[in-house]
Motif scaffolding. Sequence first.
Motif, short mmCIF file in Angstrom:
data_model
loop_
_atom_site.label_atom_id
_atom_site.label_comp_id
_atom_site.label_asym_id
_atom_site.label_seq_id
_atom_site.Cartn_x
_atom_site.Cartn_y
_atom_site.Cartn_z
N PRO A 1 -8.81 -0.77 8.44
CA PRO A 1 -9.76 -0.53 7.73
C PRO A 1 -9.52 -0.29 6.16
CG PRO A 1 -8.90 1.50 8.73
CD PRO A 1 -8.32 0.54 9.33
N GLN A 2 -10.45 -0.70 5.37
CA GLN A 2 -10.44 -0.55 3.80
C GLN A 2 -10.38 0.89 3.32
OE1 GLN A 2 -10.41 -3.06 2.12
NE2 GLN A 2 -10.84 -2.91 0.11
N GLN A 3 -9.10 0.97 2.79
CA GLN A 3 -9.11 2.51 2.14
C GLN A 3 -10.29 2.61 1.07
OE1 GLN A 3 -5.04 2.27 0.43
NE2 GLN A 3 -4.32 3.37 2.41
N LYS A 4 -10.61 3.94 0.80
CA LYS A 4 -11.49 4.17 -0.08
C LYS A 4 -10.78 4.08 -1.75
CE LYS A 4 -14.40 8.28 -1.65
NZ LYS A 4 -14.40 8.37 -2.95
N ASP A 5 -11.54 3.56 -2.48
CA ASP A 5 -10.87 3.40 -3.79
C ASP A 5 -11.32 4.43 -4.60
OD1 ASP A 5 -12.65 1.95 -5.83
OD2 ASP A 5 -12.95 0.91 -4.07
N LYS B 1 3.17 6.09 -5.86
CA LYS B 1 2.58 5.04 -4.73
C LYS B 1 1.14 4.83 -4.62
CE LYS B 1 3.52 4.22 0.22
NZ LYS B 1 2.71 4.78 1.23
N THR B 2 0.30 6.23 -4.20
CA THR B 2 -1.30 6.16 -4.31
C THR B 2 -1.91 5.52 -5.59
OG1 THR B 2 -1.17 8.38 -5.16
CG2 THR B 2 -0.95 8.05 -2.61
N LEU B 3 -1.27 5.72 -6.68
CA LEU B 3 -1.82 5.08 -8.08
C LEU B 3 -1.68 3.61 -7.81
CD1 LEU B 3 -1.22 6.75 -11.52
CD2 LEU B 3 -0.77 4.21 -11.05
N LEU B 4 -0.57 3.44 -7.48
CA LEU B 4 -0.51 1.60 -7.63
C LEU B 4 -1.20 1.03 -6.39
CD1 LEU B 4 3.54 1.27 -8.13
CD2 LEU B 4 1.58 0.99 -9.68
N GLU B 5 -1.17 1.72 -5.34
CA GLU B 5 -2.25 1.22 -4.16
C GLU B 5 -3.69 1.34 -4.44
OE1 GLU B 5 -1.17 3.85 -0.75
OE2 GLU B 5 0.51 2.76 -0.30
N ASN B 6 -3.93 2.47 -5.24
CA ASN B 6 -5.50 2.34 -5.47
C ASN B 6 -5.85 1.10 -6.54
OD1 ASN B 6 -8.22 4.02 -5.62
ND2 ASN B 6 -7.86 3.93 -7.61
N LEU B 7 -4.82 0.91 -7.62
CA LEU B 7 -4.88 0.06 -8.53
C LEU B 7 -5.03 -1.33 -7.98
CD1 LEU B 7 -2.94 1.21 -11.60
CD2 LEU B 7 -5.33 1.25 -11.40
N ARG B 8 -4.24 -1.62 -6.86
CA ARG B 8 -4.06 -2.81 -6.10
C ARG B 8 -5.41 -3.15 -5.44
NH1 ARG B 8 0.15 -1.90 -3.35
NH2 ARG B 8 1.50 -2.49 -4.83
N ASN B 9 -5.81 -1.94 -4.64
CA ASN B 9 -7.11 -2.39 -4.01
C ASN B 9 -8.25 -2.35 -4.77
OD1 ASN B 9 -8.73 -2.04 -1.66
ND2 ASN B 9 -9.11 0.42 -2.02
N ARG B 10 -8.33 -1.90 -5.98
CA ARG B 10 -9.43 -2.21 -6.58
C ARG B 10 -9.58 -3.53 -7.36
NH1 ARG B 10 -12.96 1.53 -8.59
NH2 ARG B 10 -12.95 0.69 -10.52
N PHE B 11 -8.25 -3.89 -7.69
CA PHE B 11 -8.06 -5.18 -8.25
C PHE B 11 -8.59 -6.62 -7.29
CE2 PHE B 11 -5.48 -9.06 -9.30
CZ PHE B 11 -5.77 -9.26 -10.70
N LYS B 12 -7.92 -6.14 -5.84
CA LYS B 12 -8.39 -7.04 -4.96
C LYS B 12 -10.03 -7.28 -4.72
CE LYS B 12 -4.28 -6.55 -2.17
NZ LYS B 12 -3.75 -6.13 -0.87
#
Length: 117
Positions: free
Chosen positions: A2-6, A19-30
């Motif tokens: 499932p798509q994580q909340k950004d 880790k969570t900071l970079l994952e959030n930025l990556r998810n938003r960028f996608k």
Amino acid sequence: QPQQKDYDDLCSLPDLNEKTLLENLRNRFKQEKIYTYVGSILIVINPFKFLPIYNPKYVKMYDNHQLGTLEPHIYAVADVAYHAMLQRRKNQCIVISGESGSGKTQSTNFLIHHLTA
């Protein structure tokens, strides 16, 4: 999976670490959400392509709004600085920083575009 909340403001992350900071930025960028706040600081990830988020509709949408009421955008930062200048009758400063090729010149152009509109 499932798509994580950004989070549009990294200060809102429930668990703030690298880790969570970079994952959030990556998810938003996608999702082509290239702007993310850290409080009143705006992080921009250069998409190296034009996105349709720099037109008169967006200029009007971000006119006279507080940071955080709408999705993060360079126009929001420009507008907050402009209205702070009018209210406080003091000069304002926006710092644009980044690596070579990160989009500093383009961000400056977008800021000036919003201010002159």
